[in-house]
Design a protein around this motif. Structure first.
Motif, PDB file in Angstrom:
ATOM      1  N   GLY A 199       0.838  -1.188   0.000  1.00 33.93           N
ATOM      2  CA  GLY A 199       0.000   0.000   0.000  1.00 33.93           C
ATOM      3  C   GLY A 199       0.873   1.238   0.000  1.00 33.93           C
ATOM      4  N   ASN A 200       0.377   2.324   0.620  1.00 30.29           N
ATOM      5  CA  ASN A 200       1.187   3.547   0.713  1.00 30.29           C
ATOM      6  C   ASN A 200       1.144   4.127   2.127  1.00 30.29           C
ATOM      7  N   ALA A 201       1.085   3.241   3.128  1.00 30.12           N
ATOM      8  CA  ALA A 201       1.074   3.696   4.516  1.00 30.12           C
ATOM      9  C   ALA A 201       2.426   4.311   4.886  1.00 30.12           C
ATOM     10  N   PHE A 202       2.361   5.354   5.744  1.00 36.06           N
ATOM     11  CA  PHE A 202       3.598   5.957   6.251  1.00 36.06           C
ATOM     12  C   PHE A 202       3.317   6.582   7.612  1.00 36.06           C
ATOM     13  N   GLY A 203       4.381   6.839   8.346  1.00 38.60           N
ATOM     14  CA  GLY A 203       4.258   7.377   9.690  1.00 38.60           C
ATOM     15  C   GLY A 203       4.138   8.883   9.704  1.00 38.60           C
ATOM     16  N   ALA A 204       3.538   9.390  10.787  1.00 41.98           N
ATOM     17  CA  ALA A 204       3.393  10.838  10.957  1.00 41.98           C
ATOM     18  C   ALA A 204       4.758  11.482  11.175  1.00 41.98           C
ATOM     19  N   ALA A 205       4.955  12.650  10.553  1.00 43.02           N
ATOM     20  CA  ALA A 205       6.245  13.337  10.671  1.00 43.02           C
ATOM     21  C   ALA A 205       6.384  14.084  11.995  1.00 43.02           C
ATOM     22  N   SER A 206       5.289  14.594  12.522  1.00 42.96           N
ATOM     23  CA  SER A 206       5.388  15.414  13.736  1.00 42.96           C
ATOM     24  C   SER A 206       4.122  15.319  14.570  1.00 42.96           C
ATOM     25  N   ASN A 207       3.823  14.103  14.996  1.00 39.90           N
ATOM     26  CA  ASN A 207       2.659  13.896  15.848  1.00 39.90           C
ATOM     27  C   ASN A 207       2.863  14.652  17.168  1.00 39.90           C
ATOM     28  N   PRO A 208       1.960  15.562  17.529  1.00 43.70           N
ATOM     29  CA  PRO A 208       2.144  16.322  18.759  1.00 43.70           C
ATOM     30  C   PRO A 208       1.938  15.501  20.021  1.00 43.70           C
ATOM     31  N   PRO A 210       2.916  12.994  22.716  1.00 42.94           N
ATOM     32  CA  PRO A 210       4.177  12.364  23.136  1.00 42.94           C
ATOM     33  C   PRO A 210       4.036  10.854  23.275  1.00 42.94           C
ATOM     34  N   ASP A 211       5.088  10.134  22.867  1.00 41.39           N
ATOM     35  CA  ASP A 211       5.140   8.665  22.990  1.00 41.39           C
ATOM     36  C   ASP A 211       3.936   7.985  22.338  1.00 41.39           C
ATOM     37  N   ALA A 212       3.500   8.517  21.240  1.00 37.48           N
ATOM     38  CA  ALA A 212       2.340   7.945  20.548  1.00 37.48           C
ATOM     39  C   ALA A 212       2.728   6.631  19.867  1.00 37.48           C
ATOM     40  N   PRO A 213       1.800   5.678  19.787  1.00 41.05           N
ATOM     41  CA  PRO A 213       2.066   4.468  18.997  1.00 41.05           C
ATOM     42  C   PRO A 213       2.177   4.821  17.521  1.00 41.05           C
ATOM     43  N   PHE A 214       2.626   3.838  16.716  1.00 37.41           N
ATOM     44  CA  PHE A 214       2.858   4.130  15.305  1.00 37.41           C
ATOM     45  C   PHE A 214       1.553   4.523  14.616  1.00 37.41           C
ATOM     46  N   GLY A 215       1.609   5.605  13.877  1.00 37.48           N
ATOM     47  CA  GLY A 215       0.461   6.064  13.105  1.00 37.48           C
ATOM     48  C   GLY A 215       0.894   7.146  12.144  1.00 37.48           C
ATOM     49  N   GLY A 216       0.022   7.523  11.294  1.00 34.91           N
ATOM     50  CA  GLY A 216       0.298   8.538  10.279  1.00 34.91           C
ATOM     51  C   GLY A 216      -0.792   8.448   9.240  1.00 34.91           C
ATOM     52  N   SER A 217      -0.440   7.890   8.071  1.00 34.41           N
ATOM     53  CA  SER A 217      -1.441   7.590   7.045  1.00 34.41           C
ATOM     54  C   SER A 217      -1.550   6.079   6.944  1.00 34.41           C
ATOM     55  N   CYS A 218      -2.343   5.488   7.823  1.00 37.05           N
ATOM     56  CA  CYS A 218      -2.562   4.040   7.859  1.00 37.05           C
ATOM     57  C   CYS A 218      -4.042   3.806   7.570  1.00 37.05           C
ATOM     58  N   GLU A 219      -4.341   3.263   6.402  1.00 39.29           N
ATOM     59  CA  GLU A 219      -5.716   3.111   5.937  1.00 39.29           C
ATOM     60  C   GLU A 219      -5.996   1.626   5.709  1.00 39.29           C
ATOM     61  N   PRO A 220      -6.228   0.897   6.780  1.00 33.74           N
ATOM     62  CA  PRO A 220      -6.184  -0.573   6.732  1.00 33.74           C
ATOM     63  C   PRO A 220      -7.269  -1.202   5.885  1.00 33.74           C
ATOM     64  N   GLY A 221      -6.828  -2.193   5.118  1.00 29.99           N
ATOM     65  CA  GLY A 221      -7.741  -3.002   4.330  1.00 29.99           C
ATOM     66  C   GLY A 221      -7.826  -4.401   4.904  1.00 29.99           C
ATOM     67  N   VAL A 222      -9.037  -4.934   5.011  1.00 28.67           N
ATOM     68  CA  VAL A 222      -9.249  -6.300   5.481  1.00 28.67           C
ATOM     69  C   VAL A 222      -8.911  -7.261   4.346  1.00 28.67           C
ATOM     70  N   ILE A 223      -8.196  -8.337   4.682  1.00 29.29           N
ATOM     71  CA  ILE A 223      -7.706  -9.286   3.684  1.00 29.29           C
ATOM     72  C   ILE A 223      -8.448 -10.610   3.811  1.00 29.29           C
TER      73      ILE A 223
END
Length: 423
Positions: A199-208, A210-223
């Protein structure tokens, strides 16, 4: 090779000799028959089914006793019929143990695994079906041209996704799907992730946060996955099983669930969810908050938003009717406005098991076929898979980012690429 249960055969002969048996067909002799040799191509399932008569509530045990690397002894199956599939070529030795209350017997067979005549591709080879949900990239990825039909759109998707140099398509909002296959069976190797949907998932560059779990542009598809059991080279309806990712387990919790609940998100996983999208009465190029109405099978309704960045129609241009319905498992809403002002949304990743959920190079983007479950949620064992279906799993708008829409950019057999990794 043909063998019988020696103990019962001796007993039958002794009883017959004593005159206690009136006719020969009153006692059924336990008997098993198994071919001595088989030959298959690698990454191809060989069905080994012994002929068995007699035996009362027999138990079975298949053991792998020899590989191309030498002797081995491990249990690989516990039913009469064995679906044998491997990737390394060479000679394999198998042993079947059959036992019941009268005794036990063993049979050996050998399998020669040969290379394919033309090299298999580690990448998806054919797209079988495609229909997106409503979304800002619909009619653009791939591009819809006036007069295109479902068949021509599937051909466009195939051109974009098949092979090593795949590019990207959109599945749009919830329920939008694509179905594709490989030119071989992707082997289910225990303890390893077997394939990846890119896909084209990627992490956030500057999540405000603190200590956030991984995220950014994650648009999950069920398989969903299918093994072509009847060998007709078609993804038949009764062959599909769902990959149960981390959100499928009610006993576990993603680290961002409390944050999502606080933001008002629905974090319920719903199987057999259906959504119906309705064609808008008119199309305009500007942004529209109440653009395309939707209703679901749980009494909810709402609108898909049209933003100012993508001005083309979001309703698939090749659909003739005024509405269409999509269905599948609905995942928890993973988008959170971390700015509190509507200008910085983070879409958090699930721990494992979905498409477009982690970056393609991340080990958590790989999928283990052993995660497959049936329609009742029970785990199943598949020797491998031939077809994959992906649908957008989240129904959520994320401010100026727009809807959560799974993107697919190809798929690959991790074993043929030698990119598989341990769990």
């Amino acid at each position: 090779m043909r063998k019988t249960n020696r103990f019962l055969s001796w007993l039958f002969a002794a009883v017959a000799a004593s005159g206690m048996v009136a006719c020969s067909d009153e006692v059924e002799v336990n008997e098993i028959s198994l071919s001595e040799r088989h030959t298959i191509t690698r990454s191809t399932v060989l069905n080994i089914k012994p002929e068995i008569t007699g035996f009362d509530n027999a138990s079975f045990e298949w053991r792998l006793i020899e590989t191309p690397d030498g002797a081995k002894d491990s249990v690989i199956h516990d039913e009469a019929e064995l679906e044998f599939i491997v990737i390394p070529t060479g000679e394999y030795g198998l042993r079947l143990l059959v036992s019941d209350k009268t005794g036990k017997d063993t049979l050996d067979t050998r399998v020669r695994v040969e290379p394919e005549a033309e090299p298999f591709s580690p990448y998806l080879s054919q797209v079988h079906d495609y229909l997106p949900g409503i979304g800002q990239f619909v009619n653009k990825l791939p591009k819809y041209d006036e007069g295109d039909t479902k068949e021509t759109m599937i051909a466009k998707v195939n051109e974009l996704l098949a092979g090593e140099d795949a590019s990207m398509i959109t599945l749009g909002g919830f329920g939008g799907y694509v179905v594709f296959g490989f030119d071989h069976t992707v082997v289910n190797i225990p303890g390893k992730r077997d394939f990846r949907v890119k896909g084209n998932a990627f992490g956030a560059a500057s999540n405000p946060r603190p200590d956030a779990p991984f995220g950014g542009s994650c648009e999950p598809g069920v398989i969903m996955v299918a093994y072509d059991r009847n060998k007709n080279n078609e993804p038949d309806a009764d062959e599909w099983y769902e990959i149960a990712g981390s959100a499928h387990n009610p006993e576990t919790s993603e680290p961002w669930y409390p944050m999502a609940e606080e933001a008002g998100n629905n974090i319920e996983l719903i199987r057999e969810y259906k959504i119906t999208y309705f064609r808008p009465e008119e199309e305009t190029e500007g942004a529209i908050a109440e653009y395309i109405r939707w209703e679901d099978n749980r009494g909810n309704s709402g609108y898909k938003v049209k933003n100012a960045f993508h001005r083309q129609p979001y309703f698939p241009g090749w659909i003739d009717g005024d509405s269409y319905t999509l269905e599948g498992t609905l995942l928890p809403q993973n988008g959170i406005d971390e700015s509190g002002q509507g200008n910085y949304f983070v879409l958090y990743a699930f721990d494992f098991g979905y498409a477009d959920n982690y970056p393609n190079g991340h080990e958590k983007s790989g999928i283990d076929i052993d995660w497959a479950i049936d329609k009742d949620g029970n785990k199943v064992h598949l020797p491998g898979i031939d077809f994959v279906r992906v649908h957008c799993g989240v129904n959520q708008e994320n401010g100026w980012l727009g809807e959560c829409s799974t993107e697919v950019a190809g798929a690959e057999d991790l074993h043929l690429l030698e990119a598989d990794n341990n769990e």
